[in-house]
Design a protein around this motif. Sequence first.
Motif, PDB file in Angstrom:
ATOM      1  N   THR A 159       0.862  -1.184   0.000  1.00  0.00           N
ATOM      2  CA  THR A 159       0.000   0.000   0.000  1.00  0.00           C
ATOM      3  C   THR A 159       0.897   1.232   0.000  1.00  0.00           C
ATOM      4  O   THR A 159       1.884   1.289   0.743  1.00  0.00           O
ATOM      5  N   THR A 160       0.585   2.211  -0.839  1.00  0.00           N
ATOM      6  CA  THR A 160       1.415   3.399  -0.972  1.00  0.00           C
ATOM      7  C   THR A 160       0.583   4.659  -0.761  1.00  0.00           C
ATOM      8  O   THR A 160      -0.648   4.617  -0.713  1.00  0.00           O
ATOM      9  N   ALA A 161       1.294   5.792  -0.640  1.00  0.00           N
ATOM     10  CA  ALA A 161       0.630   7.075  -0.439  1.00  0.00           C
ATOM     11  C   ALA A 161      -0.340   7.312  -1.574  1.00  0.00           C
ATOM     12  O   ALA A 161      -0.108   6.967  -2.729  1.00  0.00           O
ATOM     13  N   ILE A 163      -4.441   6.922  -1.421  1.00  0.00           N
ATOM     14  CA  ILE A 163      -3.775   5.697  -0.969  1.00  0.00           C
ATOM     15  C   ILE A 163      -4.063   4.614  -2.002  1.00  0.00           C
ATOM     16  O   ILE A 163      -5.219   4.396  -2.353  1.00  0.00           O
ATOM     17  N   GLN A 165      -3.227   0.487  -3.490  1.00  0.00           N
ATOM     18  CA  GLN A 165      -2.912  -0.836  -2.962  1.00  0.00           C
ATOM     19  C   GLN A 165      -2.835  -1.846  -4.105  1.00  0.00           C
ATOM     20  O   GLN A 165      -3.600  -1.771  -5.077  1.00  0.00           O
ATOM     21  N   SER A 184      -8.837   6.827   1.623  1.00  0.00           N
ATOM     22  CA  SER A 184      -7.760   7.816   1.631  1.00  0.00           C
ATOM     23  C   SER A 184      -7.993   8.938   2.619  1.00  0.00           C
ATOM     24  O   SER A 184      -7.564  10.078   2.399  1.00  0.00           O
ATOM     25  N   GLU A 193      -1.090   9.777   3.165  1.00  0.00           N
ATOM     26  CA  GLU A 193       0.199   9.102   2.993  1.00  0.00           C
ATOM     27  C   GLU A 193       0.483   8.220   4.203  1.00  0.00           C
ATOM     28  O   GLU A 193      -0.373   8.038   5.071  1.00  0.00           O
ATOM     29  N   PRO A 195       0.705   4.949   4.715  1.00  0.00           N
ATOM     30  CA  PRO A 195      -0.234   3.875   5.055  1.00  0.00           C
ATOM     31  C   PRO A 195       0.466   2.700   5.730  1.00  0.00           C
ATOM     32  O   PRO A 195       1.586   2.327   5.381  1.00  0.00           O
ATOM     33  N   ILE A 208      -3.296   5.771   8.365  1.00  0.00           N
ATOM     34  CA  ILE A 208      -2.654   6.691   7.430  1.00  0.00           C
ATOM     35  C   ILE A 208      -2.351   8.015   8.135  1.00  0.00           C
ATOM     36  O   ILE A 208      -2.867   8.305   9.220  1.00  0.00           O
TER      37      ILE A 208
END
Length: 526
Positions: A159-161, A163, A165, A184, A193, A195, A208
């Motif tokens: 999972t990245t900023a 958000i 996945q 998000s 961001e 996460p 987050i």
Amino acid sequence: MSVGQQETATRERAAGPPRWADGTFRNPVIPGMHPDPSICRVGEEYFLACSSFEYFPGVPIFRSLDLVHWEQIGNALDRPSQLSLPPQMPSSGGVYAPTLRHHDGRFWLIVTNVAPDAGTMLFTATDAAGPWSEPVRLPDVAGIDPDLAWDENGDCWCTTAGIHQVRVDPHTGRMHGPPRRTWSGAPGAQAPEAPHLYRIGDLWYLLIAEGGTERGHAVSIARGPAPDGPFEPCPANPILTHRGTHRPIQNTGHADLVQAPDGSWWMVLLGVRPGGGTPGWHVLGRETYLAPVTWVDRWPVVGDVSPVMPAPPWPPRPVPAPSVRDDFDDAGLHPRWVSVRSRPADCWSKVTRPGWLTLHARGASLDEPDVTFVGRRQQHLSCRVRALVDPAEGVGGLAVRLDERHHYDIEVGDGLVRVVARLGSVRPTVATRPVPPGPVQLRVDVLASPPGSWSPCEEPDVLRLGIQHPDGDFDPLAELDGRYLSTEVAGGFTGRVIGVYVASGTVHVDWFDYEPLDVAGTILAP
């Protein structure tokens, strides 16, 4: 066992386990520029990683037995093959927001290198102190702040900023399907961001940060039945923020959760300590803080985050205090020492002059992106730094660095000691003093403004740069305003790093001292 050892053991049993002083601990638990903390527990040991940005080696790794006392045991990215930070990369680029996890008998570390031709990378190790593997690259995982979590089927979720996945193969870096947008945070909130995804009981929680890493920073959470949701936001969001308050710790956010062996839950997070007048300037960078967490209706409730906190319900497990002096007698450098972007083997040596650190020039000054610089993070609001520098073959000295355009230097060479201040586009020589040939003891005192002396334009601290004579007398050549070496002035994501450098030729450094001071300028115990 000798009689003396028996008596000591008897006294220790009678006294019981060690106790916390006054039943409290002090925040931050890892002071200085140690932002974006990520934590995991293995047995009774805790391990923590932080962002390192343009500094090499990258991603400092810490170990603790009580969540409060931390010891740096290495840097995960300590080889050029793991971490490439080219000279053209701007300051506050580089390594962002690692996630550290332990799964299937191994440590896993995923980071984003914000540099040309870099991106998301994953590393593994059997020992958190290293060595860490060569990178597995995830070229299709975009964004920053990557997280890793494994479900009960063994699938790995990244999972990245944003958000966003996606399922990934952590061994090859391949994605299984396209990334998808998930919960998000609050509608319209900026910068969702940091996460982190957890399986707690029969629910999945997505933690987050939002609001940006400045004064509006906050922590929010949602939960759902599966790693990919659907997620229900906590009705009490944000579960942590200090925005709009006068609390001494600000910018609180970018958090991670960990459960202790006794079943209690804790949160590590970043925060800053602004000083001076308006708008408040933080100079050490974003630091790592600790807060207790309780659960109400299956939602986490974060306790207060303050400079003095109630101690955890277990005995303290202190780590050895760092030595004030580095004599440079060991073969290598302690992991606390960092350089700007790289540290080529031909730019430093401990064998050229045994017992001294020898530095060979690359760039012409600290204004250059590839300067030869070896420094450590400033970790106290007030401190004293000294170094014995021999400039027989060049020009170099002691520097307090925020980035290439914001640093204060005191250097020796050509029969002179100079104080130079780089402030954005200007670089005046503030003071000069002739000195005889031979080693010179350079000194910088950083003195924070005392509490209660606030005025709208008061600086957060002052820096006195000068010479310490053999008889112990300090000869200050300049006193400079500390606000110009703050994030609020310079911008970026880093904090001060203090160290030694060479501007031309070769210089030798016999020793380097770092001593914390109190508000009156008195030396404290480390």
